[in-house]
Write an enzyme that holds these catalytic residues in place. Structure first.
Site, PDB file in Angstrom:
ATOM      1  N   ASP A 283       0.303  48.833  21.287  1.00  0.00           N
ATOM      2  CA  ASP A 283       0.922  47.540  21.554  1.00  0.00           C
ATOM      3  C   ASP A 283       0.061  46.474  20.904  1.00  0.00           C
ATOM      4  O   ASP A 283      -1.116  46.714  20.644  1.00  0.00           O
ATOM      5  CB  ASP A 283       0.892  47.258  23.063  1.00  0.00           C
ATOM      6  CG  ASP A 283       1.966  48.013  23.792  1.00  0.00           C
ATOM      7  OD1 ASP A 283       2.930  48.417  23.137  1.00  0.00           O
ATOM      8  OD2 ASP A 283       1.824  48.194  25.016  1.00  0.00           O
TER       9      ASP A 283
ATOM     10  N   ASP B 211       2.674  49.654  28.639  1.00  0.00           N
ATOM     11  CA  ASP B 211       2.327  49.028  29.908  1.00  0.00           C
ATOM     12  C   ASP B 211       3.519  48.874  30.841  1.00  0.00           C
ATOM     13  O   ASP B 211       3.372  48.844  32.046  1.00  0.00           O
ATOM     14  CB  ASP B 211       1.644  47.668  29.677  1.00  0.00           C
ATOM     15  CG  ASP B 211       2.395  46.812  28.668  1.00  0.00           C
ATOM     16  OD1 ASP B 211       3.551  47.145  28.345  1.00  0.00           O
ATOM     17  OD2 ASP B 211       1.834  45.802  28.203  1.00  0.00           O
TER      18      ASP B 211
ATOM     19  N   ASP C  34       8.170  52.070  29.356  1.00  0.00           N
ATOM     20  CA  ASP C  34       7.336  52.775  28.377  1.00  0.00           C
ATOM     21  C   ASP C  34       7.023  54.188  28.841  1.00  0.00           C
ATOM     22  O   ASP C  34       6.536  55.007  28.067  1.00  0.00           O
ATOM     23  CB  ASP C  34       6.003  52.034  28.160  1.00  0.00           C
ATOM     24  CG  ASP C  34       6.198  50.736  27.404  1.00  0.00           C
ATOM     25  OD1 ASP C  34       7.196  50.634  26.679  1.00  0.00           O
ATOM     26  OD2 ASP C  34       5.365  49.835  27.551  1.00  0.00           O
TER      27      ASP C  34
HETATM   28  P1  ATP Z   1       3.368  43.600  22.625  1.00  0.00           P
HETATM   29  O1  ATP Z   1       4.023  44.844  22.263  1.00  0.00           O
HETATM   30  O2  ATP Z   1       2.881  42.829  21.488  1.00  0.00           O
HETATM   31  O3  ATP Z   1       2.390  43.771  23.717  1.00  0.00           O
HETATM   32  P2  ATP Z   1       5.539  43.103  24.135  1.00  0.00           P
HETATM   33  O4  ATP Z   1       6.296  44.258  23.642  1.00  0.00           O
HETATM   34  O5  ATP Z   1       4.970  43.171  25.486  1.00  0.00           O
HETATM   35  O6  ATP Z   1       4.462  42.666  23.146  1.00  0.00           O
HETATM   36  P3  ATP Z   1       7.271  41.259  25.120  1.00  0.00           P
HETATM   37  O7  ATP Z   1       6.371  40.799  26.188  1.00  0.00           O
HETATM   38  O8  ATP Z   1       8.369  42.194  25.401  1.00  0.00           O
HETATM   39  O9  ATP Z   1       6.445  41.846  23.971  1.00  0.00           O
HETATM   40  O10 ATP Z   1       7.837  39.984  24.432  1.00  0.00           O
HETATM   41  C1  ATP Z   1       8.880  40.009  23.495  1.00  0.00           C
HETATM   42  C2  ATP Z   1       9.359  38.597  23.270  1.00  0.00           C
HETATM   43  O11 ATP Z   1       9.880  38.099  24.488  1.00  0.00           O
HETATM   44  C3  ATP Z   1       8.248  37.641  22.874  1.00  0.00           C
HETATM   45  O12 ATP Z   1       8.136  37.552  21.481  1.00  0.00           O
HETATM   46  C4  ATP Z   1       8.691  36.334  23.470  1.00  0.00           C
HETATM   47  O13 ATP Z   1       9.519  35.640  22.571  1.00  0.00           O
HETATM   48  C5  ATP Z   1       9.511  36.747  24.659  1.00  0.00           C
HETATM   49  N1  ATP Z   1       8.738  36.628  25.892  1.00  0.00           N
HETATM   50  C6  ATP Z   1       7.542  37.178  26.161  1.00  0.00           C
HETATM   51  N2  ATP Z   1       7.137  36.891  27.397  1.00  0.00           N
HETATM   52  C7  ATP Z   1       8.103  36.141  27.951  1.00  0.00           C
HETATM   53  C8  ATP Z   1       8.297  35.534  29.225  1.00  0.00           C
HETATM   54  N3  ATP Z   1       7.406  35.647  30.188  1.00  0.00           N
HETATM   55  N4  ATP Z   1       9.421  34.804  29.416  1.00  0.00           N
HETATM   56  C9  ATP Z   1      10.333  34.698  28.467  1.00  0.00           C
HETATM   57  N5  ATP Z   1      10.219  35.249  27.256  1.00  0.00           N
HETATM   58  C10 ATP Z   1       9.137  35.955  26.980  1.00  0.00           C
END
Ligand code: ATP
Length: 939
Positions: A341, A638, A642
């Site tokens: 990630d 996480d 997943d």
């Molecule tokens: P990574 O793989 O890099 O750890 P992730 O897969 O956890 O990231 P997400 O947290 O799913 O990524 O976020 C994807 C998208 O959703 C982000 O690019 C952002 O635009 C949006 N996002 C992230 N967190 C939030 C939130 N708390 N509320 C609303 N939108 C969010």
């Protein structure tokens, strides 16, 4: 609490015929003497003292007795016992008793060591603490699940493990998987309505039970039972948490040991026949055959393997990787791809909003991290208060938000998601008071953020029409739900998103829509369209310095690092390049992956290293595609979704801090610091453990074969002496002496190898092939070489000494001296060979002569024991040894030292050959894969 005492009895009794699920929630709160805002901290402490911790008692999987039986019930022990009985039956009482004593001692030591190692591994695998979100004094807290008490109000979210038996006070789309309790793996929906008193556990829809998992939605609930009083605790007061101590290597070794034992038994029978043919008495022949069996079976090996694994697991825990499943220690050494990630693992997860865009203009924010220091400026202008549209956007970011920041000792402390924390800090920097905003526009309902939806929505009181909905999330997802006004089209907004993302920023869009006062529920239909776009916020999250370094180390170790992120493609591209992961490749998005067939996917999974806007189901497909291409994949995760990918991966890696309970339970390894560098450290640790096991093997096996050869050569070729009218076979060692070497010396020397530090080139060589045999050509060749050398040295010196002394001191004394010299020579061989085994390929000077003090402790101990063996009258009587002169001792050491130059030459030859093979691999190839000689390509 006293686990056998139900929680309800200790707080306030409830009517026997009205279980918790049959009571209205207000009655439950009343009975538990609590309220919807939770207990006070002091009341919780008092209840904890009364009830005890919220834990279930565990018993370890294997009882000590079973483990002891496993030690005793091995073919070797039976052979040893048979030989002891035979010796006693033949009138050799002392020999028989010594064999018995050594067997007893060895079994006991093996048992104690394995037991301790097993306990240490078990303790480590269960080390990751479980936390729960609880309301105390009306405030949201993260507390260890063990500290929960009846009456506590807890918040449940998707991915959580339900920390105790709870009665729901509120639920939104809550689904709980109750397999741990009911065996049903499909999640069951939870809702508030009362349930019939007679309902079974699976039908109590207004309850959630400790040990089950939230797979979707959110809820608030009051704890009704903890520890042993929970349903899970009642089913099994003693939860058996067996940690399987078997690994592919221990299994392979068990098979090898079995075959080795059979082979040795066959050779023993042949030896028996040879003895008889050469005129040995039946008893003598039988004894020689059994002695061979005793000498040749590597009995110390199982204990050495378990101990090496235990040391490896402890080492990795110190480097912040907790091994949950022991085979992972070995698989780590074969890992060829790590899929990681981005947020928090490769980057710092310290989000800071640096840019704000509204249809009316662009703004920048200064300052880093969760500090209120920093100012808002319209681009190119001095700091100033936000315009109305900038304010609206910042307010939306702060209200549509589950995080909270509290000022503590001059800096701010964040509870919740760092992305949301950054939005709160941005609002505060612009002069908005988040607490006041939240009071003015209380939240009525919310759809929480889930990675697969990529948005969050909240319903608030206020506004012209009574209520309004705020939406925040990935720009594409939010824009799809917006009606854009005059002069603003999707293209323009997306261009702005691209501009921010190309600075490596995570971009979130904010939107709002007024609604008439409704039933107070926010549904997915309510957020499908009709929103007004308020603005964009762009936040940076710099790569971790140590991750950049770790990526480099992985590359030199032949491991490809792939970044899988939910972020925008452009953001992923920039961060991927900063981390050295992109390597000129292209970024592939989840949408593109979704359209690919299996073959395309396999090609792209191998050739691309950065994947953006990826949903959890894509992760699973990626792992499978990589595995089909022959890769050994480590995958981080996480979220609750997943879990399938973590299970499918050869090594599932969960995040100890930000990971959900579901992901942790699916994983093989948990990182206590969520840091990519810890994965690289774990790989290094895994390679080290495997190296050390091979070193132990390369040390133990030659000794056993050498001892067997000494005996075989003796029986087959040494003369049979005619003394006092009796035929006495001449043997270089007595059975008891062989046993001394095999059980005492070998174990004392082999164990320290498990502590050996990593080799300097451990991360410069390619991953080990997972199917590579344990008994590689290298181990077999080394075993033969050293065994022959050992046999030649010890036998030669024995014959030389016996012949030299025979005339001077007579047969008995000459034999005792010669045998003592033969044993001492083998021990010296082992000591010098041990130093060589400390490095498999390198010279010991490169790894540092004194880098493993345990080796020298082992050698020191053995030297003392050997001196006792030679000079103590008691030992002389037991082992038939005779004191040696200093000159004789020197001779033994000299012959033993011969192993150093021989293995030195072997290592040199091996590394030369390896270099040549590597060079050949790198030679360019022409058509049909034919090598083009290097010279021909120059110029
Ligand atoms: P990574 O793989 O890099 O750890 P992730 O897969 O956890 O990231 P997400 O947290 O799913 O990524 O976020 C994807 C998208 O959703 C982000 O690019 C952002 O635009 C949006 N996002 C992230 N967190 C939030 C939130 N708390 N509320 C609303 N939108 C969010």
């Amino acid at each position: 609490m006293n686990p056998s005492k139900p929680a309800s009895q200790s707080v306030s009794p409830r009517p026997q015929d009205s279980p918790w699920h049959a009571l209205p929630s207000e009655r439950v709160l009343e009975t538990l003497q609590t309220h919807a805002e939770g207990l006070s901290e002091s009341e919780a402490r008092a209840r904890l003292a009364r009830h005890g911790p919220n834990v279930l008692q565990h018993v370890s999987g294997e009882s000590p007795l079973k483990l002891l039986w496993r030690q005793v019930n091995s073919p070797l022990i039976w052979v040893l016992l048979a030989s002891a009985s035979l010796a006693i039956a033949l009138g050799k009482l002392t020999d028989g008793l010594i064999v018995l004593a050594v067997v007893g001692l060895n079994t006991l030591i093996g048992f104690l060591q394995e037991f301790r190692a097993g306990k240490a591994i078990e303790a480590l695998t269960q080390m990751v603490p479980e936390n729960a979100t609880v309301l105390r004094d009306g405030q949201k807290r993260t507390a260890p699940a063990a500290e929960l008490v009846p009456g506590d109000v807890v918040l449940l979210a998707s991915g959580d493990k339900v920390p105790a038996d709870v009665r729901l006070l509120a639920a939104r789309n809550l689904q709980v998987e109750e397999a741990a309790l009911t065996g049903e793996s499909l999640p069951s929906e939870k809702r508030m309505g009362a349930v019939d008193a007679s309902a079974g556990v699976g039908d109590r829809t207004n309850m959630a039970f400790g040990g089950t998992h939230v797979t979707y939605g959110t809820g608030t609930a009051v704890v009704v039972a903890t520890g042993g009083a929970t349903e899970l605790g009642r089913i099994s007061q003693l939860l058996s948490e067996a940690v399987d101590l078997q690994t592919p290597l221990t299994k392979a070794l068990a098979v090898i040991s079995r075959y080795l034992t059979y082979a040795i038994l066959v050779i023993s029978i042949i030896l028996l026949a040879v003895g008889l043919l050469r005129g040995y008495e039946v008893a003598e022949s039988l004894l020689a055959a059994l002695t061979l069996a005793v000498a040749a079976i590597p009995e110390g090996l199982p204990a050495i393997v378990t101990i090496a694994l235990a040391i490896g697991v402890q080492y990795m825990a110190a480097r912040r990787a907790i091994i949950r499943k022991l085979p992972a220690v070995e698989t780590l050494g074969s890992t060829t791809v790590i899929c990681s990630d981005k947020t928090g693992t490769l980057t710092r997860n310290e989000m800071t909003v640096q840019a704000l865009w509204t249809p009316g203009g662009a703004w920048s924010l200064s300052g880093v991290g969760y500090s209120p220091q920093g100012e808002l400026c319209r681009e190119g202008q001095p700091p100033g208060p936000p315009s109305e549209d900038a304010r609206e956007s910042l307010v939306a970011g702060a209200l549509c938000n589950d995080a909270s920041v509290r000022s503590r000792d001059g800096s701010w402390e964040l509870t919740g998601d760092p992305t949301e924390g950054a939005l709160l800090v941005a609002a505060e920097k612009a002069g908005l008071k988040v607490d006041e905003l939240r009071e003015r526009h209380p939240r009525v309902d919310a759809i929480p953020f889930e990675s697969e939806n990529q948005f969050m929505a909240t319903l608030h009181e206020g506004g012209r029409d009574g209520r309004f909905i705020l939406l925040k999330g990935a720009p594409e997802v939010v824009l799809r739900r917006c009606s854009l006004g005059e002069g603003l089209d999707t293209g323009r907004v997306l261009a702005e998103v691209e501009r921010l993302a190309s600075r490596g920023m995570r971009v979130l869009a904010m939107a709002s829509k007024p609604v008439a006062a409704s039933d107070g529920c926010l549904r997915f239909e309510d957020v499908e369209g009709g929103f007004r776009l308020l603005g964009l916020e762009g936040m940076i999250d710099p790569p971790r310095e140590e991750a950049i370094d770790a990526v480099k180390r992985c590359h030199t170790a032949g491991i490809t690092v792939k970044m899988i992120t939910g972020d925008h493609a452009k953001t992923a591209e920039v961060i991927g390049a900063q981390l050295g992961i992109l390597e000129g490749g292209r970024v592939v998005t989840g949408a593109q992956l979704a359209e690919m067939d299996e073959e395309q996917l396999r090609e792209v999974a191998t050739s691309s290293n950065v994947f953006a806007r990826v949903a959890p189901e894509h992760k699973l497909r990626l792992v499978r595609a990589l595995q089909k291409e022959g890769h050994v994949v480590a995958m981080t995760g996480d979220g609750v979704n997943d879990a399938p990918a973590l299970k499918q991966a050869n090594i599932g890696v969960a995040m100890g801090i930000t990971g959900t309970a579901v992901s942790k339970e699916a994983a093989d390894i948990i990182l206590t610091d969520d840091n990519f560098a810890s994965i690289a450290a774990a790989v290094e640790g895994g390679r080290r453990v495997y190296d050390n096991l091979i070193k132990s093997l390369a040390f133990v096996l030659p000794t056993n074969l050498g001892l067997a050869l000494i005996l075989i050569v003796g029986v087959a070729f040494f003369p049979i002496m005619r003394l006092d009218g009796e035929d006495v076979p001449l043997l270089a060692m007595l059975p008891t002496q062989l046993l001394w070497i095999n059980l005492v010396a070998t174990v004392a020397l082999a164990l320290p190898l498990a502590f050996e530090a990593r080799e300097p080139d451990v991360m410069n060589r390619p991953p080990r092939h997972p199917d590579a045999p344990v008994l590689s050509g290298f181990v077999v060749m080394r075993t033969l070489l050293v065994a022959v050398l050992m046999c030649a040295g010890a036998t030669g010196l024995f014959l030389w000494e016996y012949n030299a002394e025979l005339v001077r001191v007579g047969h008995a004394r000459a034999l005792a001296e010669a045998q003592t010299m033969a044993v001492t020579t083998v021990i010296m061989f082992q000591i010098f060979y041990l130093l060589n085994c400390r490095a498999l390929r390198d010279s010991i000077f490169r790894i540092g002569l004194f880098s493993n003090p345990v080796v020298y402790a082992g050698i020191g101990l053995l030297v003392l024991l050997q001196l006792g063996f030679i000079y103590l009258p008691f030992m002389q009587a037991v082992f038939d040894t005779a004191p040696l002169t200093l000159e004789a001792l020197g001779l033994c050491a000299l012959v033993g030292a011969a192993v150093v130059p021989v293995i030195g030459v072997e290592k040199w030859w091996r590394s030369r050959r390896a270099r040549r093979d590597r060079d050949r691999e790198q030679e360019p190839r022409g058509r049909f894969g034919l090598r083009i000689p290097r010279r021909a390509t120059v110029g």
